[in-house]
Design an enzyme around this catalytic site. Sequence first.
Site, PDB file in Angstrom:
ATOM      1  N   CYS A 171      34.449 -49.196 -49.838  1.00  0.00           N
ATOM      2  CA  CYS A 171      35.379 -49.669 -48.667  1.00  0.00           C
ATOM      3  C   CYS A 171      36.735 -48.817 -48.735  1.00  0.00           C
ATOM      4  O   CYS A 171      37.383 -48.831 -49.782  1.00  0.00           O
ATOM      5  CB  CYS A 171      35.501 -51.173 -48.804  1.00  0.00           C
ATOM      6  SG  CYS A 171      37.285 -51.663 -48.363  1.00  0.00           S
ATOM      7  N   CYS A 215      39.759 -50.848 -49.634  1.00  0.00           N
ATOM      8  CA  CYS A 215      39.701 -51.338 -50.779  1.00  0.00           C
ATOM      9  C   CYS A 215      40.109 -49.972 -51.954  1.00  0.00           C
ATOM     10  O   CYS A 215      40.983 -50.338 -52.953  1.00  0.00           O
ATOM     11  CB  CYS A 215      38.466 -51.848 -51.483  1.00  0.00           C
ATOM     12  SG  CYS A 215      37.753 -52.848 -50.484  1.00  0.00           S
TER      13      CYS A 215
END
Length: 488
Positions: free
Chosen positions: A50, A53
């Site tokens: 991600c 992230c």
Amino acid sequence: SFGSRSILRVISDNGDLHDYAVELNATNFDAVLRETPATYAVVEFFAHWCPACRNYKPHYEKVARLFNGPDAVHPGHVLMTRVDCASKINTKLCDKFSVGHYPMLFWGPPPKFVAGSWDPKQEKSELHVIDDGRTADRLLNWINKQMGSSYGLEDEKFENEHYSSNVSDVGQIARAVYDVEEATATAFDIILEHKMIKSETRASLIKFLQFLVAHHPSRRCRKGSADVLVNFDELFPSNSLENKQEENDGKDELGSFHICGKDVPRGYWMFCRGSKNETRGFSCGLWVVLHSLSVRIVDGESQFAFKAICDFVHNFFICEECRQHFYDMCSSVSSPFNKSRDFALWLWTAHNKVNERLMKEEESLGTGDPKFPKMIWPPKQLCPTCIRSRNQRNNEIDWDQDEVFKFLISYYGNTLVSLYKDKGFLDNDGIDSALEDLVASTNALVVPVGAALAIAAASCAFGALACYWRSQQKSRKYFHQLHSLKNI
Ligand SMILES: Cc1cc2nc3c(=O)[nH]c(=O)nc-3n(C[C@H](O)[C@H](O)[C@H](O)COP(=O)(O)OP(=O)(O)OC[C@H]3O[C@@H](n4cnc5c(N)ncnc54)[C@H](O)[C@@H]3O)c2cc1C
């Protein structure tokens, strides 16, 4: 399997490139959160693929740096962790916490995460989603609001202003429960790293291990010491000790022995943490280990305990001046100890003699820890009944030794283990549980020849454990005889 301790080590061994946040997964999640000394935990659920992230990681790390690892500025308050939900092994774990977006951050007391779950519809939970932690600043603000603290991202290393040296707070010693484990593990690491097990020091280590098995306040240190004792001759064969340690450079099975278990959380000194780097730590932890042992023995073990401690310090405490001074104090004892009270008070007096000497040295050299000045101990604030009077002229104290002994027993006995009692790591069932553990962990109670001889040499007065081993030793037949024959 990774325990929290090895995780923290791996991370801290990586120089500046390391992550501070502790990476958890389904196998270690419960153990790490159950055992951490921290008051609160943050768990970040993320996915490695991600992009948001990845971008968030430097922010999270900036906060984790303050709380995690050996150089944490504010250790012991918050454990910062992360779980990669894109890793298959963690799917169920992330589902239990209803992770609906990445990154998703939770806050709560660490034990509440253990075998825990979270549901958005749940009305009452001690776990909270951190809803405003998108940057390092905002995350730290959120934490500060929860804790009523004023931590800053730029806080300096080892400015432990939150670590008050409040001498009147008896409860502070409860934090030392982590330090006795850390000091025991550190002592053993030092012994291995410095290849200190030699033919002339072997017996002394065996004796000290016996002492730990029977009386260490931590159950897992008792168990680990028993494991070492049982495998002693295989780990440290007497005929090739120096060679073996030399050849392997401490990196084989000797180096991987965790005397208090792999999962001991490194709090990096809680009670013994100095306000400046390298002022307290291990040597403070070792004193606490010794005192906590001294209040756990029975009368018949006093002389054994005295010898075990004196020889251990003499052979394995790597501070030359310390061991020499301590050895002198040991040597000046003329008659054997018969009472546990006398031995505990002797150790207390010896420690005060060291304090007295260091008080002067540290004052003149400015080498002490300003927040933890040496003192004749215990001060009145800690034990009001210990001091009968103080001579105004020479400052000499008239101690009520019965009161001091009572205080030592409660301080290094029950108060020391009070924090861990709920966790079940330090139950004080002594010999029985150590034996149970031993049998469970080895399947057969097999004591190596060298260790067995040392145990047999120790009087049965040392305790049921030694006697048990001794009797087992007598009943061991072929392995034993074979081994002895080989040695001849
Ligand atoms: C066996 C031994 C011998 C040492 N000898 C020397 C030496 O010769 N020279 C040297 O420079 N350093 C010596 N040290 C190190 C030194 O004593 C301290 O451990 C170190 O300076 C750190 O001090 P500290 O402030 O953390 O308190 P420490 O003295 O380490 O004490 C730890 C804790 O024990 C408690 N305590 C203090 N006094 C007593 C007492 N009398 N009885 C019971 N509990 C007490 C207090 O809560 C204190 O915080 C020795 C350490 C050990 C373990």
